[in-house]
Design an enzyme around this catalytic site. Structure first.
Site, short mmCIF file in Angstrom:
data_model
loop_
_atom_site.label_atom_id
_atom_site.label_comp_id
_atom_site.label_asym_id
_atom_site.label_seq_id
_atom_site.Cartn_x
_atom_site.Cartn_y
_atom_site.Cartn_z
N ARG A 144 0.81 -1.23 0.00
CA ARG A 144 0.00 0.00 0.00
C ARG A 144 0.84 1.27 0.00
O ARG A 144 0.33 2.35 -0.29
CB ARG A 144 -1.02 -0.03 1.14
CG ARG A 144 -2.18 -0.97 0.81
CD ARG A 144 -3.26 -0.91 1.89
NE ARG A 144 -2.77 -1.33 3.17
CZ ARG A 144 -2.78 -2.58 3.61
NH1 ARG A 144 -3.25 -3.54 2.85
NH2 ARG A 144 -2.31 -2.88 4.80
N GLU A 177 4.43 -10.30 13.39
CA GLU A 177 3.63 -10.90 14.45
C GLU A 177 3.80 -12.43 14.44
O GLU A 177 3.97 -13.06 15.47
CB GLU A 177 2.17 -10.52 14.22
CG GLU A 177 1.37 -10.53 15.49
CD GLU A 177 -0.06 -10.08 15.23
OE1 GLU A 177 -0.30 -9.40 14.21
OE2 GLU A 177 -0.93 -10.44 16.03
P1 AMP Z 1 4.03 -2.19 11.37
O1 AMP Z 1 5.24 -2.83 10.79
O2 AMP Z 1 3.51 -2.88 12.60
O3 AMP Z 1 4.23 -0.70 11.59
O4 AMP Z 1 2.85 -2.35 10.31
C1 AMP Z 1 2.75 -1.51 9.24
C2 AMP Z 1 2.20 -2.19 8.04
O5 AMP Z 1 1.12 -3.07 8.35
C3 AMP Z 1 1.68 -1.17 7.07
O6 AMP Z 1 2.17 -1.50 5.79
C4 AMP Z 1 0.17 -1.28 7.14
O7 AMP Z 1 -0.36 -1.24 5.84
C5 AMP Z 1 -0.12 -2.62 7.81
N1 AMP Z 1 -1.06 -2.52 8.94
C6 AMP Z 1 -0.77 -2.76 10.23
N2 AMP Z 1 -1.85 -2.65 11.01
C7 AMP Z 1 -2.87 -2.30 10.21
C8 AMP Z 1 -4.28 -2.02 10.43
N3 AMP Z 1 -4.84 -2.08 11.63
N4 AMP Z 1 -5.01 -1.68 9.34
C9 AMP Z 1 -4.46 -1.63 8.12
N5 AMP Z 1 -3.17 -1.89 7.86
C10 AMP Z 1 -2.37 -2.23 8.88
#
Ligand code: AMP
Length: 179
Positions: free
Chosen positions: A61, A98
């Site tokens: 995205r 995760e």
């Molecule tokens: P992080 O590495 O935990 O910061 O996760 C970021 C990535 O996960 C981004 O590319 C987001 O598109 C996706 N992401 C994580 N949580 C969500 C959520 N609740 N809704 C949509 N996309 C999410």
């Protein structure tokens, strides 16, 4: 158009992709022409005087707005992709998700010492993806790295996680993770 309106128009989809996750769906804001243009401009504005040469988008995205911001800044677009998607010689980093590990890659010749880089993703959650992207780009010896996102998921401390590692991430709007 306002940031408040943008925030209102992000769609929350409960229990996607699995139970307990409140998925922040940006398709509702990118399909609106005014909001799409507004996001492009807001994401570019803070960097107009920074001499950005490349905007790096994180799959998938991050690919939606990064090229538009790049055009706006007179910069090029460079993709960071998941494992085994890029055709030429790559470098990579692996990081903990995760469940299990993820590997992201970038073309070895995509960036160099003359580049000032803006790394973009749609959402900052825990900050793990963005940190991995910064580490990957750093390996190519660029001059300077900035990062930004459309949405910060508040309550996950992603901004703080990155700040503790010397990375500032600018986000247009903040949304409570459980909102
Ligand atoms: P992080 O590495 O935990 O910061 O996760 C970021 C990535 O996960 C981004 O590319 C987001 O598109 C996706 N992401 C994580 N949580 C969500 C959520 N609740 N809704 C949509 N996309 C999410």
């Amino acid at each position: 158009m306002t940031l408040e309106q943008l925030k209102k128009d992000v769609r929350n989809v409960p229990d996607f992709p699995k139970k307990g996750i409140q998925f922040k769906d940006i398709t509702t804001i990118i399909s609106n022409p005014e909001e799409l243009r507004f996001m492009r401009d807001e994401l570019a504005d803070a960097y107009r005087d920074k001499g950005i040469t490349k905007v790096v988008g994180i799959e998938s995205r991050g690919f939606i707005l990064a090229p538009a911001v790049a055009i706006e800044l007179g910069a090029g677009f460079v993709p960071i992709r998941k494992h085994n998607k890029l055709p030429a010689e790559t470098i990579e980093v692996s990081y903990d998700k995760e469940y299990g590990k993820d590997i992201i890659q970038i073309h070895k010749d995509a960036l160099g010492p003359d580049d000032v880089v803006l790394i973009h993703d749609d959402i900052l959650a825990t900050g793990g993806s963005l940190l991995a992207a910064v580490e990957l780009v750093k390996k190519l010896g660029v001059k300077k790295i900035y990062t930004n996102c459309i949405i910060e998921l508040e309550g996950l401390n992603g901004k703080q996680f990155l700040a503790e590692r010397g990375i500032q991430c600018d986000c247009l709007i903040g949304i409570e993770v459980d909102e």
